[in-house]
Structures are given as C-alpha cells and as structure tokens.
Design a protein around this motif. Structure first.
Motif, PDB file in Angstrom:
ATOM      1  N   SER A  72      41.156  44.223  42.272  1.00 19.95           N
ATOM      2  CA  SER A  72      41.394  44.969  43.507  1.00 19.95           C
ATOM      3  C   SER A  72      40.506  46.201  43.588  1.00 19.95           C
ATOM      4  O   SER A  72      40.493  46.895  44.590  1.00 19.95           O
ATOM      5  CB  SER A  72      42.871  45.372  43.605  1.00 19.95           C
ATOM      6  OG  SER A  72      43.147  46.309  42.587  1.00 19.95           O
ATOM      7  N   GLY A 275      47.790  41.366  38.746  1.00 22.15           N
ATOM      8  CA  GLY A 275      48.695  41.204  39.885  1.00 22.15           C
ATOM      9  C   GLY A 275      48.246  40.087  40.815  1.00 22.15           C
ATOM     10  O   GLY A 275      47.156  39.530  40.640  1.00 22.15           O
ATOM     11  N   ASN A 277      47.233  40.177  43.815  1.00 22.64           N
ATOM     12  CA  ASN A 277      46.023  40.502  44.560  1.00 22.64           C
ATOM     13  C   ASN A 277      44.838  40.799  43.624  1.00 22.64           C
ATOM     14  O   ASN A 277      43.815  41.307  44.044  1.00 22.64           O
ATOM     15  CB  ASN A 277      46.290  41.671  45.513  1.00 22.64           C
ATOM     16  CG  ASN A 277      46.841  42.874  44.754  1.00 22.64           C
ATOM     17  OD1 ASN A 277      46.779  42.912  43.519  1.00 22.64           O
ATOM     18  ND2 ASN A 277      47.347  43.830  45.480  1.00 22.64           N
ATOM     19  N   SER A 279      44.788  42.918  41.120  1.00 27.65           N
ATOM     20  CA  SER A 279      44.789  44.262  40.540  1.00 27.65           C
ATOM     21  C   SER A 279      45.210  44.202  39.069  1.00 27.65           C
ATOM     22  O   SER A 279      45.896  43.274  38.643  1.00 27.65           O
ATOM     23  CB  SER A 279      45.754  45.162  41.311  1.00 27.65           C
ATOM     24  OG  SER A 279      47.070  44.735  41.050  1.00 27.65           O
TER      25      SER A 279
END
Ligand SMILES: *[C@@H]1O[C@H](CO)[C@@H](O)[C@H](O)[C@H]1NC(C)=O
Ligand SMILES: *[C@@H]1O[C@H](CO)[C@@H](O)[C@H](O)[C@H]1NC(C)=O
Ligand SMILES: *[C@@H]1O[C@H](CO)[C@@H](O)[C@H](O)[C@H]1NC(C)=O
Ligand SMILES: *[C@@H]1O[C@H](CO)[C@@H](O)[C@H](O)[C@H]1NC(C)=O
Ligand SMILES: *[C@@H]1O[C@H](CO)[C@@H](O)[C@H](O)[C@H]1NC(C)=O
Ligand SMILES: *[C@@H]1O[C@H](CO)[C@@H](O)[C@H](O)[C@H]1NC(C)=O
Ligand SMILES: *[C@@H]1O[C@H](CO)[C@@H](O)[C@H](O)[C@H]1NC(C)=O
Ligand SMILES: *[C@@H]1O[C@H](CO)[C@@H](O)[C@H](O)[C@H]1NC(C)=O
Ligand SMILES: *[C@@H]1O[C@H](CO)[C@@H](O)[C@H](O)[C@H]1NC(C)=O
Ligand SMILES: *[C@@H]1O[C@H](CO)[C@@H](O)[C@H](O)[C@H]1NC(C)=O
Ligand SMILES: *[C@@H]1O[C@H](CO)[C@@H](O)[C@H](O)[C@H]1NC(C)=O
Length: 773
Positions: A72, A275, A277, A279
C-alpha cells in the motif's frame, strides 16, 4: 485426520519445491537483464510480491538490496539485505545487470565503474531468481543454486536462512543507513550465539547477550528461523540445541517473519502481516533484551559516558567533571574537563579533588583495583582521592572498585544499589603546586639519592643508591635525625634535613620525574654534585613503609640492570621522536628479562617486583635498561614461592590473580607484567591506546588477533624494518607470559632461553581460553 496430514504434506512439498531447486520460469531473470535506477520498476519482485531485489534509495543516491514490500506504500521498504554495505551510494543513472555470459550480477556506476554484486565461484549461472523466501539466487545449467544472498547475511535472518558458525549479523548504522553499525551477533564455533559491541575484539567480558549454549552444543551449530516463527539453534545432525523462541505462531502466506540485530544492538524477532490491500504491518514477537534493559547493550554509549533510559530510547550522559567529545554526537563519549598528566591525574591529593556522587550508575568491567571489606562509602572515596590513578570509585558494600580512564560501558541501573564516586577537581587549574603531607607532624621526610658519576643527571624515582654506599659515607652532611632509624641501621643511609633539601633543589624548582608515590626533583649538593630528590606525597604511613621497602631492597640487590638514570623506557617507546631500532628493542627486552630473572632467582632474597612497567624501567645514556621503583616489591623467603598480598601494581600490567582473593601472587605475576611490556617494546606502543582503531585499542587482544591471523606485520610500522620471524617469536613469548592461568606462564629463565633462541617457542594459547570457556 489422515487427509488433513496429507494435505499439509503436499502443501509443504509444493511450498519447498517452489522455493528451492527448480526455478519458476515466469520469474526467472535471464542473463543480460538490466535494471536502471530510474527505470520503472527498478527491482525484480518475488512471485508473491512480498520481496524485491533491486535499487532502493539511500541518502542522496541508491543502494542494491532486498526488501519487504509494503503493497500500500511502495516507498516504505523494510530492508533485509544489502549488497556492498560499506560502499558509498551510487548516483542516479547506475545500472544493475545480470551479465550476458551469466558470470555475475554487476553494478555499473554512472561513471562506468563496475562492481560485483553476486559472483558464483564454481560455474556460470544461467538464471537468477528472487525467491518468495527473500533469497536472491543464481542457478547453474543443472538448476543448482550457485550463489545465494542467504549465505551472506547482513543484519537480518529470514525464514529458511541459516547463520553458520564463525559468521555474524551486524547491525546497521540507522534505519535509513544500512552500513555497518555498532553491534555484532556471532555464531561462535563452540555453539553459542553472542552479541558484542563492535568496539571490542569479541571477548566474553564485553558480551552483552548470549544464548548460553557453549557446552553440550556439539559441532557446527547454526541459528535458524522456522516458518512458524521458531528461532532456534541446531547442530549439524539436525538436533535442536536450544529454542530461543518456541514458535507455533500462525503459518500462512500473509505472515512473514524476520529476525534482525537492530540498530540499538538488540536482536528482535518480527512478525509482518500482509493486509488485504497489500499493506504491511509489523509486530515484535520476541526480543533478546527487554526494552527496560536496553542500557545493558554495551557500546550504546562511548567511553567515559553512561547510558540512561530516555523515553523509548537511550541517552548518553557525561559524569560530573566530564564534557562531551562532540556536543553534536553524545554517543561518541566524554572526556575530562581538565588535562591529565601522562600517568596520573595532575596534582593528586585530597586537597585538589572532591568526590561527586552518582547513584545507581556504574562502569564495567575493567576496574584496575578492588578493595574488599570496606565498611563505609567514605573509606572508598578516600581510597580514590589518595590514588592518582583513580578517576571513579564504584562502591557496593563492602567492595570498593577503583577505575582509571577510560571508563567503559557505563550504565544506570536503578536497582543495582551501586554508588559511583567521581573525583572532580575543585576550582580551577592549579599549576603544579607542591605539597608535603603532614608537614606539621614532623614526620615528613625527604631522602636524597646521590649518584656519583659527576656530570650525569640522575633520575631517582626511588631513592638511595647503595651500590655506591661507601662513597656516600664520605659526605659530611648533618642529619636532623628525622629519618627512620632501622633504615639507617641496615643500610648506612645518610639523611638530610628538609631545609637542606629545599636549598639543594632551590625550593623544588625543577621536576624531573614522577611516580605513583611521589615526584622527583633535580638538585645539587656539595658544590655541584647532581642529585635527585624524591618527595613522597601520599599518606605518610603508606608512603613510608613503601619507601623503606624500596631502600632495603635496593641495599641488598646488586645487578647492573637494576639502577636507574636518565628517563624511562616509557619515554623512549611512547613519546620519543626516534623510536628504538628493532635490534635495540630486542636488546632492551632481553636486558629487562635478565634483570627480572635476577630478582626472581638469583638474589639472596627472592623478590617479586610487583610493578613492572615501562615507567619503571629507566634508561641510561647508552640506553641500557635499569629496573627501578621497588616501592611495591614483595620479598619472598628463600623457601617460599607464593605469597598473599594486598592489591598492588598498575592497571593493564597486572596479572589476573591480583583480582582474585584466593590466588597467590607469585613470581609469575611479574612474568605477566613483563609479557605486557614485551609486547609494548616490540610494537613500540602502549598497551592501551584509545587513539587507535577499535580493535587495536588493547595491545594484547590485537597482538593475539594478528598472531592468529598470521599478520604480525600489522603490529609494527613498515619503516621500522622489523625482522618478522623475530617479531613473531617475541609476540609468541609475550602471549605466553600473559596467559591467564599463572602456572602456564613460563619462568623468566624460560623466557630468556626462548628469546635467545636456545629453546623453541611453542604456539601460545589464546589469552581468552580460560575466560571464554
Ligand atoms: C551511512 O553511515 C556511514 C557511517 O556510519 C557514512 O559513512 C555514510 O555516508 C552514511 N551513508 C548515508 C547514505 O547516509
Ligand atoms: C510511505 O512510507 C514512507 C516511508 O516509511 C513514509 O515516509 C510515507 O509517509 C508513507 N506514505 C504514506 C502515504 O503513508
Ligand atoms: C547433535 O546433538 C545430538 C544430541 O546431543 C548429538 O547426539 C549429536 O552427536 C550432535 N551432533 C554433532 C555433530 O555434534
Ligand atoms: C562442520 O563444518 C565443517 C565445514 O564448515 C566441515 O568440514 C565439518 O565436517 C563439519 N562437521 C560436522 C560434524 O558436521
Ligand atoms: C523446540 O521447539 C520445538 C517446537 O516447539 C520442540 O519440538 C522441541 O522439543 C523444542 N526443543 C527444545 C530443546 O526445547
Ligand atoms: C493468517 O494468520 C493470521 C494470524 O496471525 C490471521 O489473522 C489471518 O487471517 C491468517 N490469514 C489467512 C489467509 O489464513
Ligand atoms: C489497508 O488496510 C489496512 C487494514 O488492513 C488499513 O489500516 C490501511 O489504512 C489500508 N491502507 C490503504 C492504503 O488502503
Ligand atoms: C512500513 O512498513 C512497516 C512494516 O515493515 C510497517 O510496520 C510500517 O507501519 C510502515 N510504515 C508506513 C509509514 O507505512
Ligand atoms: C569545565 O571547566 C570550565 C573551566 O574550569 C568550567 O567553566 C566549566 O563549567 C566546566 N564544565 C563542566 C561541564 O564541568
Ligand atoms: C566536597 O563535597 C561535599 C559533598 O560531597 C561538600 O559538602 C563539600 O562542600 C565539597 N567541598 C568542596 C571544597 O567543594
Ligand atoms: C540491575 O541490578 C540488579 C541488582 O544488581 C540486577 O539484578 C539486574 O540484572 C541489573 N539490571 C541490569 C539491566 O543490568
């Protein structure tokens, strides 16, 4: 259940094959592939995208390395490996290329300069790959790995990577600068994992953390990180010697682990979570040293300072009377706020110093003196005030430890109950005033040394010279009768009144020498005969008994290498413009050896000198060495070979048994001091020299290091034209003499035989063998 196991096995199988042998064609990097600093992308990713190999920005340029990718925020790189850490950054325009012939991965600087990043030694590579494990590898034509970044760890260990014996993780300078910082974590050949500050040669006493797995560890122990976050030591048959962490943490493709020797010297295990996304988050799951103990990391603060917790970090503070070496860089240590003499604090004595108290702060572990059974802190303060070598005393009931400069590894520990008593100068900078202790009592006495070689200047650091006693008798100088009667009786000493000596030395005008117990002044009596006058400035009782000792011993001792004149060996070795030639160094060392041998074996009364050091070896005009300053000597009865005594001697030259309550002091204690001095003579430098590079500071350590590496030439400068074979022999002899276990040290007779080449010099043991275990 069986099915479940099967799935796991298949999974592991797939996982390991994908990771190891067969390169995955999609992610293969072919010979000829090139990255540029400004190209996009300027890295090669791993199949999972969690790791990347390529250029990362550092300072105002680029470095080549491997990092954890934060999906991210692509500029947030957690560096796990760096190529050529110590090199300067490359500027924009540089290229990273897997060479067309597959012989190496190279870095081409914008000025055309080429450096190797990865170079297989055996065969050329046909493919390169950034693996999901974080390992960057090169494959040969039969898909064997011929080069791996995992084999060259920097500060981080990843899952599947091994830290093998005799290799180390080295911390980085800072989070943004990956060049080598202050700390090292060694996988030692005997199976223990140990952290040291970089300033020391790895010696156990400087270690600040250890896995304590020395003994039953077995051979070829490695540090490993398992996929479940288990950090463990394993021997070569796959047996787990110790679990540093128990593991059992979740294993899935969104969890990554790494173990890093962090910038602050603490070894930590991190868990990263990817994560949805992309990250990246991070969490510390284990640390070798607790956060509240971070001052335990030796080397956090430089010499003469101490470490104190401050917020989430540490602060390096100066003790009273000290100032920072560099105000901008507190971690570089402190220095005294006033100048010191060569040997001792200037103008010592309780009147020019006061004690300043620091609670719970101490330095370790190098006290030079230790006094047991001290009931009060004040006694410890006074012991330090009365000793010009003492800079700080550490008092922990009932022991008083005295420290000399430099003070190493200072730290604050609120539960230690230790008091540090720092000697601070009162007022300004007195200009060498003279003071005789206890003048009023009439006990003060100054005794004159007379030497009859008419024109030579005599430096009698000690005092009376009875080799020429019959000539002294011819002097008709009246005595005030204040001198100790037994001394007079035994050796027919002539005494002078204080007033006579004031006159003779023109009120102590010209200082020509200085020792632990007093200063020496030039004077003249009886129409121009030059004499040296020693003034005792210690507490009288102690000084007096020391002094009498000296006189008695000299009175009974006759040897051509035992008087003294004309400056000390220390001046010749450490300060003179003209360094003695190699042959002179050999001759001087041999003469001193013979002088000590005489004291040990040939005197009627055997003598342990107890304070052999270059300052106590005086040189006459023809550079003949004379052993002096018998103030500390210990007399042995003829049938006696060992004696127990209070602590004496000078730091650095003193044998380890001085520190031990139940080891006897023997002639071998002098052999130790001689060994230190022999190394100083042949190398022409001080045993302790803080101006040198870190690993060279302590001569014994450095000499052993050079000897072991077969590089004794590094101990001398080229212009000295030293005979290397001879040097190696001398170094070996010196190392034998400084053996920790006194019974293993040679006798002075053996030393002389080895020096003269009558017997061979066997390879010395490691000076650490008995401390390192
Ligand atoms: C990193 O630190 C070293 C010294 O520790 C220094 O020489 C070098 O210039 C620094 N590099 C960068 C990019 O700041
Ligand atoms: C991305 O990471 C860098 C380096 O850690 C940081 O300076 C920057 O603020 C981050 N950007 C965002 C948008 O979080
Ligand atoms: C590894 O440790 C095991 C258990 O102590 C021992 O049996 C084995 O011999 C060791 N292997 C080596 C190579 O030392
Ligand atoms: C230990 O490693 C060395 C080389 O690294 C090897 O020669 C030796 O055989 C190994 N010993 C054992 C017991 O595996
Ligand atoms: C280390 O941990 C592993 C996995 O938890 C366990 O199987 C092993 O018995 C442990 N070994 C030691 C020596 O504690
Ligand atoms: C991986 O493990 C973590 C626990 O550490 C968990 O939160 C996460 O949901 C797991 N992810 C998957 C894909 O199983
Ligand atoms: C990504 O997801 C994390 C939670 O998993 C969230 O904290 C973070 O703000 C998200 N970042 C972006 C750039 O969406
Ligand atoms: C950068 O990545 C690390 C994971 O290594 C994460 O802990 C940190 O929050 C990230 N920083 C930013 C600014 O995104
Ligand atoms: C250092 O010495 C100077 C001169 O005596 C004095 O003014 C100054 O306060 C001292 N500094 C410290 C930190 O002791
Ligand atoms: C010396 O220190 C003590 C306290 O430690 C203090 O009471 C005394 O006044 C100081 N003396 C001088 C001369 O500064
Ligand atoms: C502080 O001192 C106590 C008592 O001596 C000791 O147990 C503890 O280990 C010390 N802590 C550190 C960080 O050295």
């Amino acid at each position: 259940m069986k099915l479940f196991l099967l799935i796991i096995i298949i999974f592991i199988y797939l996982f390991s094959t994908s990771q190891a042998q067969s390169p995955r064609s999609n992610y293969n990097i072919a010979p000829g592939s090139t990255l540029y600093t400004n190209s996009s992308p300027n890295f090669w990713p791993s199949p999972s995208g969690h790791f990347a190999f390529g250029f990362y920005t550092s300072g105002n340029g680029f470095k080549v390395g491997i990092w954890l990718v934060d999906g991210s925020n692509r500029t947030n790189k957690t560096i796990v490996w760096t190529a050529r850490r110590e090199d300067p950054v490359v500027s924009s325009g540089a290229a990273l290329q897997f060479s067309v012939d597959g012989s190496r991965v190279l870095l081409r600087n914008s000025n055309g300069e080429v450096q190797s990043i990865a170079e297989p030694t055996q065969s050329s590579a046909v493919a390169a790959s950034m693996l999901d494990s974080g390992n960057f590898v090169l494959y040969d034509s039969s898909s064997r790995i011929v080069w791996a970044s995992f084999d060259r760890p920097t500060d981080t260990l990843l899952v599947g990577q091994k830290l093998s014996q005799n290799t180390a993780l080295r911390s980085s300078t800072s989070l943004t600068n990956q060049s080598v910082g202050n700390f090292e974590l060694w996988m030692e050949p005997w199976g223990s994992l140990t952290a040291f500050p970089k300033i020391s040669i790895p010696v156990t006493k400087y270690a600040y953390w250890s896995s304590f797995t020395d003994s039953a560890a077995g051979q070829n122990v490695t540090l490993n990180l398992g996929g479940d976050g288990r950090l463990y030591l394993e021997n070569s048959t796959g047996y787990t010697v110790k679990n540093l962490t128990e593991g059992g943490l979740s294993v899935n493709r969104t969890n990554l682990y790494r173990a890093t020797l962090d910038v602050d010297g603490i070894f930590r295990l991190y868990q990263h979570q990817v994560g949805t996304n992309g990250s990246l988050s991070s969490k510390i799951v284990w640390a070798a040293i607790n956060e509240e103990d971070r001052c335990q990391v030796k080397g956090t603060c430089g010499l003469n300072s101490y470490c104190s917790l401050r917020g989430s970090g540490t602060a390096c503070l100066c003790p009273p009377g000290f100032i920072y070496n560099d105000q901008q860089r507190p971690q570089d240590g402190c220095k005294l706020n006033f100048s010191t003499g060569d040997d001792c604090l200037e103008d010592q004595g309780s009147n020019s110093y006061n004690i300043s108290h620091l609670e719970n702060i101490y330095w370790e572990p190098d006290e030079y003196d230790l006094i047991n059974h001290i009931p009060h802190e004040e006694t410890c303060s006074n012991a330090c005030l009365g000793d010009c070598n003492c800079v700080v005393a550490k008092y922990k009931d009932p022991v008083c430890y005295k420290h000399k400069l430099p003070l190493g590894f200072g730290m604050k520990n609120d539960s230690s109950g230790i008091k540090s008593l720092v000697k601070v100068r009162i007022g300004g900078f007195p200009k060498g005033g003279d003071r005789i202790v206890n003048k009023k009592t009439g006990k003060d006495f100054v005794i004159i040394g007379v030497f009859l070689t008419a024109f030579s200047l005599i430096v009698f650091l000690s005092a009376l010279y009875l080799f020429y006693a019959h000539q002294i008798w011819s002097y008709k100088v009246t005595s005030r009768g204040a001198s100790p009667p037994d001394v007079v009786e035994e050796i027919n000493m002539r005494s002078f009144s204080y007033e006579q000596l004031v006159l003779a030395t023109k009120n102590f005008e010209e200082e020509i020498g200085r020792g632990g117990s007093g200063r020496v002044y030039k004077g003249s009596i009886n129409g121009g005969k030059e004499v040296a006058v020693k003034k005792l400035i210690k507490m009288v009782e102690e000084g007096e008994s020391e002094f009498r000792n000296e006189i008695k011993i000299i009175g009974r001792t006759h040897h051509k290498n035992l008087v003294q004149l004309n400056g000390s060996l220390a001046n010749l070795l450490f300060t003179s413009e003209q360094r003695p030639s190699w042959n002179e160094r050999r001759r001087i060392a041999l003469e001193i050896a013979k002088g000590i041998h005489y004291l040990h074996d040939e005197c009627e009364t055997r003598i342990i000198h107890c304070d052999i050091k270059p300052q106590n070896i005086l040189m006459d005009e023809s550079w003949t060495a004379k052993i002096s300053d018998f103030g500390l000597s210990k007399l042995l009865k003829p049938d006696q070979t060992r004696t127990y005594t209070i602590l004496r001697g000078t730091r650095g030259y003193r044998a380890p048994e001085w520190h031990s309550n139940n080891s006897p002091i023997t002639v071998k204690s002098d052999v130790y001091s001689f060994g230190v001095m022999l190394l100083e003579i042949v190398c022409c430098r001080k045993n302790m020299d803080e101006t040198l590079r870190d690993q060279e500071v302590v001569l014994i350590d450095w000499a052993y290091h050079c000897y072991e590496a077969g590089e004794v030439q590094n101990l001398v400068i080229e212009e000295d034209h030293v005979d290397m074979e001879e040097l190696e022999k001398m170094v070996k002899i010196g190392l034998w003499c400084v053996e920790t276990e006194f019974s293993l040290r040679p006798t002075m007779k053996q030393v002389i035989l080895m020096m003269e080449g009558f017997v061979a010099t066997p390879p010395p043991p490691s000076p650490y063998s008995s401390i390192r275990g």
